[in-house]
Structure formats: C-alpha cells, structure tokens
Design a protein around this motif. Structure first.
Motif, mmCIF file in Angstrom:
data_model
loop_
_atom_site.group_PDB
_atom_site.id
_atom_site.type_symbol
_atom_site.label_atom_id
_atom_site.label_comp_id
_atom_site.label_asym_id
_atom_site.label_seq_id
_atom_site.Cartn_x
_atom_site.Cartn_y
_atom_site.Cartn_z
ATOM 1 N N PRO A 195 0.942 -1.416 -0.150
ATOM 2 C CA PRO A 195 0.015 0.082 -0.072
ATOM 3 C C PRO A 195 0.666 0.925 0.178
ATOM 4 N N VAL A 196 1.638 0.963 0.902
ATOM 5 C CA VAL A 196 2.646 2.728 0.654
ATOM 6 C C VAL A 196 3.171 2.819 -0.452
ATOM 7 N N ALA A 197 4.105 1.433 -1.497
ATOM 8 C CA ALA A 197 4.032 1.531 -2.854
ATOM 9 C C ALA A 197 3.248 1.943 -3.768
ATOM 10 N N PHE A 198 2.238 2.190 -3.211
ATOM 11 C CA PHE A 198 0.950 1.862 -4.126
ATOM 12 C C PHE A 198 1.021 3.551 -4.141
ATOM 13 N N ALA A 199 1.232 3.854 -3.172
ATOM 14 C CA ALA A 199 0.158 5.482 -2.272
ATOM 15 C C ALA A 199 1.635 6.411 -3.003
ATOM 16 N N LEU A 208 0.760 9.205 -5.910
ATOM 17 C CA LEU A 208 1.482 10.907 -5.282
ATOM 18 C C LEU A 208 2.292 11.365 -6.824
ATOM 19 N N ILE A 209 3.346 10.605 -6.781
ATOM 20 C CA ILE A 209 4.494 11.298 -8.108
ATOM 21 C C ILE A 209 3.590 11.434 -9.449
ATOM 22 N N LYS A 210 2.491 10.773 -9.457
ATOM 23 C CA LYS A 210 1.674 10.629 -10.591
ATOM 24 C C LYS A 210 0.411 11.774 -10.566
ATOM 25 N N ARG A 211 0.650 12.871 -8.733
ATOM 26 C CA ARG A 211 -0.369 13.666 -9.114
ATOM 27 C C ARG A 211 -2.051 13.319 -8.665
ATOM 28 N N ASP A 212 -1.828 12.370 -8.132
ATOM 29 C CA ASP A 212 -3.128 11.204 -8.161
ATOM 30 C C ASP A 212 -3.607 11.482 -6.153
ATOM 31 N N GLY A 213 -3.596 12.139 -5.152
ATOM 32 C CA GLY A 213 -3.696 12.551 -4.332
ATOM 33 C C GLY A 213 -4.991 12.098 -3.843
ATOM 34 N N LEU A 214 -6.126 12.173 -4.275
ATOM 35 C CA LEU A 214 -7.193 12.774 -4.259
ATOM 36 C C LEU A 214 -7.497 10.597 -4.469
ATOM 37 N N ARG A 215 -7.744 10.020 -5.095
ATOM 38 C CA ARG A 215 -7.158 8.063 -4.768
ATOM 39 C C ARG A 215 -6.662 7.951 -3.691
#
Length: 913
Positions: free
Chosen positions: A129-133, A137-144
């Motif tokens: 889960p941490v790696a996927f987060a 975040l790198i792809k600026r998809d913080g809402l997900r």
C-alpha cells in the motif's frame, strides 16, 4: 486512440455543395461561426488548425460522481456477508468439516515454508500500500489516496464492531465458524475479523488497484500468502478470511459511492483531439443536447462539429457515467417485464459501440433513412465516440402543428415499414427520435436500443409506440389513418394488445400521465363550476338572501332544488369527461377492424403491487412465526374457553349487518337490505384479492350502481360513508386512547401516546400547509372530494333516520370487531391476563388503520403484526396475544372467504355486481 469502423478518407473528402447534407439555419450559423476560430488558429501551411473552440461544452463537470456500479457492488457485498453468516449459523456441520479438511491439508506444509510465507506476507502487506501511494502521489493523484485512507479507517471501525458483536452477541454457531482457540493461549479465541487485513483490502480497492494488472497481481499474491500462513498456524478460520475480504471490499465500494469517484468524463476538447487521431480536422464543436441530463439518459452527448474543409459532422460521445444513468430503472424493467420486452440493463462501452454501429449499418441496408456512421473511436478507457454524417433538421417534437402534414406522417410510417421488412426493431420511436430535414425527409435516429432479428411482439410494440407518438401531436384519427394507409389494417389491428402504458417509452408514459392529470383537473373544474352556477341560480331566485331562500322553500322544494343541482353536476361531468388517448386509438382501430384483438398482452412478469404484497406478507409471516415458535398450541387449545370462541363467531357475523347499515345510511335511494348484507359478505372474498380499502370501495360502488343509483351518486355515497367512517375512527381512537391514559392514574391527563400522536398530526399539518407542492396537492384532492361528497352529506342531514342508521352502523361495526377481538383474547386467557376493553379498542383501531393503508390484500401481515405487538405492549402475554390474533383474523378474514365467494357469484348471476 483506437479507430473502429470506416475511415473518413474512404469517403469523399471534399464533396461539392450539391452533395452536402441538408442543414438548418442553426447549423449554418454554427458553421459560419466555426470559420472565425479557424482563422485564429496556428495558421500553418498544412492547414491543420489546432484551435479547440468548444461552444456549449460542459466547463463545470462535477469533480466527483456517484457510480451506480459502486452501489451495486456495495449491495452485492452486503448480501454476500449476510449469506456467509447464514451459512455459518445454520450449516454448522459443514463449516466444521471444512475447517478440519483445511487444517488437515495445511498441516503437512513444511515449517520453513510457513515461516518464510508469514514473514514475507507480513512485510509486504504494509509495503505494497505504501508503494502504491507513492506511485500515485508522483502522478499527482492524491485524491485517490485520500479515498483509500478514508476507506481503510472505516473498514477498521467495521472490523472492531464485528469483533465486538461476535464476542458478545453472536450465536454460538457463528462464533465457532469465525474463531477458534488461539495457539498461544488456549483460553483465548482468535480474532473473528483481521483488524489489519480488512483495512488494507479496503484501501487497495478504493484507490483503484484492480484496474492496474501488475499491482493487482502483487496484491493477490500477498493476500494468498497471508491467508496461507494464518490458516496453517491456526490463527484464523476459512470463514474469518472470507468475511475479512468481504468487509474490506464492501466498505471500499460503500466509501466510493458515498464520497464519489473522480470524474473522468471526456470534455469537448478531448473529443476534438480524438477526431484528429482518426483523420478529421475539426475547428469547433457545439453541444446539440437541449435536454437535461436526466432526460438524455444513456443516449450520449451529441456534438455538432465543423471541419476545416468538408461538411460538418454529428458526433455522439458515450462514457461510463452517462451510460449508467437510469441503470436501476432498467434493472427494474428487466425484473418486472418478460424477456422479449426488455433490454440489457448495462452494457460495456465496447458492446454499446458495436450495437449502435450494427444498427446504423443495418437500418441503411434496409432502405430506411438513418444517420450514416463513418467512424468510431475510443476516447481513453472510459468513453467512445461515434462519428456520423451531419443530418440537419428538426425533431418531430419541435415541429409546429401546421408542419406535420399527412405526407409527413406517411413518410414516417414508410421508414418504420422499411425497418420491419428486415426484422429490425427500433424500440424508441418517440418524438425526439424522428428527425425531419428541410425537404421533409424523415430520418430515424437513436438506434442504440434497437434489435436485429426482432420477434413479432417487438415489431408490434414499435407500431403501438409510433402510433401513440403521432397521436400525441395530430390526434388518434390521423395517426391511425396514416398507419393503415402504409402498413395495412391487419398490421395495425395486430398492435392493439401492445397498446398499453407499460409497452411505451418512459417519456411517452410521462406525457400520458400529464394529460390524464389535465383531464381530471378539467372535470373537477366543470363540477365546481356547475355547483357554483346552481347556487347562484338559487340565490338569484331568492333575491340574493340565503336565509330568505330557505324560509320560502319547504322540504319538497329543497329536495327538488338539490336534485336539480345534482343533475346539473352530473351533466357537467358527462360533458367534461374525455377518453384517454390510448382508448381513442383503440376505438379508431376497431372502427376499421371491429374483430381486432383488444385484450392487452401480458408483458409484466411481476407487478409492483404483487411484489410489495409478497414482501409485506413475508415480513408479517416471519414475525408471526417467530412469535408462534415459543407457543405450545396443544395445551393452549385444550384449555381454550369455547364459549368465548362462539361469542367471537357471533360478533364476526354481526359485523356484516353493521356494515350494511353503515353503507345504506348514506344512500337516500331505496336499496334492499338483505342484498346489501350479501354484498358485504361478498366483500370478504374481494378483500383477499385486493387491498382492504380499495376492494371494499370498488365493490360497494359497483353494487350501488347495479341497484339503480346513478354512477356519480354511488361514488358520492361511498365517499360520504368513507369520510364519516374516517372521522369516527379518529375520534374513537383519541377517545379510547384518552381512557387508557387515565385508567391507571387518578388525574384526567391523557397518556403520553395521545399527546405524541396529536403533536405528530400537528407537525404533519404544518408541513403540508408550508410546502406549496403538498398544499396544492392536498387542496386539489380535498376540493374534488367535497365537490361530490358534500352535496350528498347535505342530503343525508335532511334525512335524520338515514343519518342515524349510517352513524349507528359505523359504531356497531367497530363495536363488533372490538368485541370479537376481546372474545378471542378471553378464549385463550384468564383473569390474570385480561386487559381492559379500552385497550383492546385502541389496539384494534390502530391495527385496522394500518391494514387499510397496507398494500397487501386484506392487510395480510401488517394487521397481524400490528395487533400482536399492540396487545403485547398493553400488557398481554405473547403466548395469549399471538393465538388470540390468529383466531380473530381467522374469523374476520379467512373463514368468510368461502361464503364471500358464494355470495359474490350469486350477486354476479343476479346482475347485482
């Protein structure tokens, strides 16, 4: 982007003016406006302008949308959890055997493998889960990520609540299936739900890992390793693992539906970029939809696209969100209607694209005028577009009445005949699906819902739908005449069984309902106007003084004037009464083909009323069975007081005489009393096949009409009886409720229940009077009620004997039912379990009110549950309340069915019903 279908270069890229499709003034204005943005483009020599001028686009799309698919997955998850717990509760032997087999199989695994799997899974369950987060975040998809964290927190809370429920309140069978003695401490139990695994599953589901194959594979490997290590070491059970996965999955989709998913719908600029990938050079796009989103449904968003060179295009964009609109309505239609009358509730985008392309090509091949499909393409993973040659024109709904000529009607039927010659069903021949260009050519659009190789019933449904659509604009006579001229009288006559609201489109049904409301309003206004005119005439005859008018007239004259007023009202109602549109169409067809079949075809698999009745009856049966399982009927029946049972039978029989008095007391005309009693007995049979309130009113009205009472007066008499009965019911409920409140207290203060009831009624009255829509609805219904009932009630006030008979019959009817219930209680109870007659009356009145409102026949389920709960609430033991209610319902509902059926058949043969 992936292209499907025909490339635009396969067609003529620069057609001359004569080959351009017909355009309307609005189309030319859009094309003219499109040239200016093109000149302000990049101006490169190749002529490729990348100016994305989008008019009428959706610049303020919602950031989040609530997907019906998420709600469906939530409901499926909840159902799966319920099924799992039911299996654990009732199949204890199966669950124990399954656990033993799994433990026996996993017990042979090497210890080294178990340790490695446990260590790897415990580390990976946190790292994945941490790696996927980090990747999101790198792809600026913080809402997900935020959605995933919220889902994880909620899942953790659900697991804690489930653990607490299993430990303290769950049945032993469920506790045994979800837990086992802990290997570390034999006196302790393992956790029913894994407090760390469910949040991880919820997190990974909410962030959308299932859409990424690599991450999904890693997740499943980690989950399988963790489950394997936990099972082998004895820290969990198979049912615990399944429940953990279901909780995490269900909470994730519940969170996504509650907060919404990120909106990925393509905009107009995305559309223009997609058009360039398939070889077009657009300069502007304008939305063509004028309907609300709720009306557009799954038809897609439509754009008028102007090109740098060549004719404009019509482009339809279909995305997952818009395709899902109306999903639950389509699911209900698929459940309620037979298979041939339904469509798939939800298609994939690929299936929707392929079906529309197939229908477009098939319609043109059949010789019908339909938009020509020239290209298709995907717009990312969640949308597709279909590119058509532009077909300018106006829809049938937007055409003025004077432009809808007989020639236009015939042309429309010719297009439908062309489709039906190749067994193609359109399935949506509404007014906005019929396009008429400048030359009068009719073009059929909206072919997405059509079917190839359609059966006869679907083709006949198309004829019925189009005939209704045309009749809404030009009337039944012209619509039927044009259909007969093109299709022939036999084909038109065959569609009559399909001429029913359920076979029509949703918009057509809404229009027919609106017309029905307008007809009812006109009829009410005509009745009210006739009543006002009669009163004015009476006042004018008396010089404008009501008191003088009453003094001058004797009783006979008053009755004569009342009869004259009634005749005026009936005549006004007859003049204002209109046939509904479907009836007019049937009459026109029958005038041409008198032998045409008129019996409606059975299209419904299940009716809403039947489904509601079944659910309500099942709930009532479940409640009664739970009460009856704790009762030993053998000793209870052996010790029953049969004298009270006979008394209950007599009170039940006397209620039919009281019901006849209550009805005839509001009928001034002479009606035979014995036959009226027989009609009330027949009502016992009618109650079984219809809701109590509806069946009784319909039967009494029919009986009075057959007895010589005019239809309007019969309805008014039954309405007056019902109105008096309602008032008496409310007054008696308040009076007996007041008595129950002062039974155990010396003061005369009413019980809190009565006060709460009065306050509730006051709040409802305030809400109705403060909301304009509710105020208008209630006032309209009250006016229509008093328009016919009040004159009838005034007649009864001039006949004291009749009025006393009616009111006395109502009081006697209530007394009979109350005494029947009281006798049933005394038959199974004794002096220590008896309750006051006032309490019995309150319970009966409440149960009777709920039974009249319940949609089930005879109030089955609702009445039994209400009476049983009410008797227990006033202090009667459950082992007496349940059989007493069963005996009461047996005497008042079930046993009279056979005599009621015999009376119904007898009165029907005599012409009295």
């Amino acid at each position: 982007m992936k292209q499907q279908g025909v490339h635009p270069e396969d067609a003529e890229s620069t057609p001359d003016a004569s080959s351009r499709p017909h355009t309307t003034d609005a189309d030319e204005a859009r094309m003219k406006g499109a040239e200016e943005p093109a000149g302000r483009g990049t101006g490169n020599e190749s002529g490729e302008s990348h100016t994305d001028e989008v008019a009428g686009d959706e610049p303020l799309l919602p950031a989040r949308v609530h997907r019906p698919s998420d709600l469906m997955r939530l409901l499926v998850g909840v159902l799966a959890i319920a099924v799992l717990l039911a299996i654990a509760a009732f199949a204890h032997g199966t669950t124990s055997g399954l656990e033993q087999d799994i433990n026996k199989g996993t017990g042979q695994a090497p210890d080294l493998l178990i340790k490695i799997a446990g260590l790897a899974s415990s580390i990976a369950i946190l790292l994945v889960p941490v790696a996927f987060a980090i990747e999101r975040l790198i792809k600026r998809d913080g809402l997900r990520i935020a959605d995933g964290v919220l889902a994880a927190v909620l899942a953790h809370g659900v697991t804690l609540a489930t653990d607490l429920w299993v430990a303290r309140a769950a049945p032993d069978s469920i506790q045994g299936a979800l837990t086992q003695p802990s290997p570390g401490d034999i006196n302790a139990l393992t956790d029913p739900v894994h407090g760390y695994l469910a949040p991880v599953i919820a997190y990974m589901t909410a962030v959308g890992m299932s859409r990424r194959p690599r991450w999904r594979a890693v997740l499943w490997i980690v989950l399988l390793l963790d489950a394997f290590s936990m099972l082998v070491t004895g820290y969990t059970t198979p049912f615990s693992i399944i429940l953990t996965v279901l909780i995490g999955w269900t909470v994730a989709y519940g969170t996504l539906y509650a907060v919404g998913s990120p909106n990925v719908r393509p905009t107009g600029r995305t559309l223009m970029a997609g058009l360039r990938t398939v070889g077009f050079h657009p300069v502007s796009a304008a939305r063509q939809d004028t309907l609300d989103a709720a009306d557009v449904g799954d038809r897609g968003r439509r754009y008028f696209v102007a090109l740098e060179n060549g004719p404009p295009l019509d482009v339809t964009v279909v995305d997952r969100e818009q395709q899902a609109q109306g999903f639950f309505y389509r699911v209900w239609r698929n459940l309620a209607l037979r298979g041939f009358a339904t469509r798939r509730s939800l298609q994939s985008l690929r299936q929707a694209l392929e079906q529309e392309a197939l229908l477009a090509y098939a319609a043109i091949a059949a010789g019908a005028n339909a938009p020509k499909l020239i290209a298709t393409s995907e717009l990312g993973p969640d949308a597709v577009m279909l590119v058509y040659e532009h077909t300018g024109g106006s829809t049938l709904d937007s055409l003025p009445d004077e432009e809808i000529t007989d020639e236009l009607l015939r042309n429309t039927w010719h297009q439908v005949r062309a489709l039906q010659s190749r067994r193609i069903a359109h399935r949506r021949l509404a007014g906005d699906a019929i396009l008429v260009d400048r030359s009068g050519t009719v073009i059929l659009t909206d072919l997405r819902g059509g079917e190839i190789a359609a059966g006869d019933l679907l083709l006949r449904m198309d004829v019925a739908q189009l005939m209704t659509t045309l009749a809404l604009r030009v009337g039944a006579e012209r619509a039927v005449a044009s259909a007969v001229e093109v299709l022939g009288p036999d084909a038109v006559a065959d569609c009559l069984p399909m001429l029913q609201p359920i076979a029509l489109t949703r918009t057509t049904r809404a229009t027919l309902r609106r017309l029905a409301r307008e007809r009812a309003d006109r009829e009410r206004e005509a009745v009210l106007e006739a009543s006002r005119q009669a009163k004015l005439a009476r006042l004018e005859a008396a010089g404008g003084d009501t008191a003088v008018a009453l003094e001058k007239l004797d009783k006979k004259a008053v009755r004569a004037q009342n009869r004259a007023e009634k005749r005026a009202i009936d005549e006004a109602l007859d003049e204002a009464r209109e046939e509904d549109l479907l009836t007019q169409i049937r009459h026109e067809v029958l005038r041409i083909r008198p032998q045409a079949p008129v019996e409606p075809a059975r299209l419904e698999r299940v009716r809403p009323r039947t489904l509601i009745s079944f659910i309500a009856g099942a709930i009532g049966a479940y409640f009664l069975l739970t009460q009856l399982t704790h009762i030993e009927f053998g000793p209870l029946v052996a010790n029953a007081e049969w004298g009270w049972v006979i008394a209950a039978v007599l009170f039940s029989a006397l209620s039919y005489v009281a019901a006849a008095m209550a009805l005839l007391g509001f009928v001034p005309e002479r009606v035979p009393f014995p036959r009226t009693v027989a009609a009330q007995v027949a009502g016992s049979f009618v109650k079984i096949v219809a809701p109590a309130a509806v069946g009784g009113v319909a039967l009494n009205t029919r009986f009075l009409q057959r007895s010589g009472v005019r239809p309007g007066l019969a309805v008014a008499s039954v309405g007056a009886s019902q109105l008096f009965g309602l008032g008496a019911h409310i007054l008696m409920l308040l009076a007996f409720g007041y008595l129950t409140g002062i039974e155990k207290t010396p003061s005369l203060s009413p019980s809190r229940t009565v006060i709460a009831g009065l306050l509730t009624v006051a709040v409802l009255v305030l809400v109705v009077t403060s909301v304009p829509f509710l105020r208008k609805f209630v006032s309209t219904r009250v006016r229509s009620l008093f328009a016919g009932v009040v004159p009838r009630m005034l007649d009864m006030l001039q006949r004291p004997q009749k009025l006393i008979t009616g009111i006395g019959g109502m009081l006697l009817l209530t007394a009979c039912f109350v005494m029947c219930l009281d006798a049933s209680i005394r038959a199974f109870g004794d002096e220590t379990t008896s309750i006051s007659l006032a309490s019995v009356a309150v319970v009966f009145l409440a149960g009777n009110a709920l039974g009249s409102a319940a949609p089930t026949p005879g109030g089955v389920g609702a009445v039994e549950a209400t009476l049983t709960v009410g008797l227990i609430a006033v202090g009667l033991p459950s082992e007496v309340a349940a059989p007493a209610v069963l005996l009461y319902r047996l005497l008042t509902l079930w046993l009279p069915v056979l005599p009621g059926w015999l009376a119904f058949n007898h009165l029907t043969r005599k012409g009295a019903l």
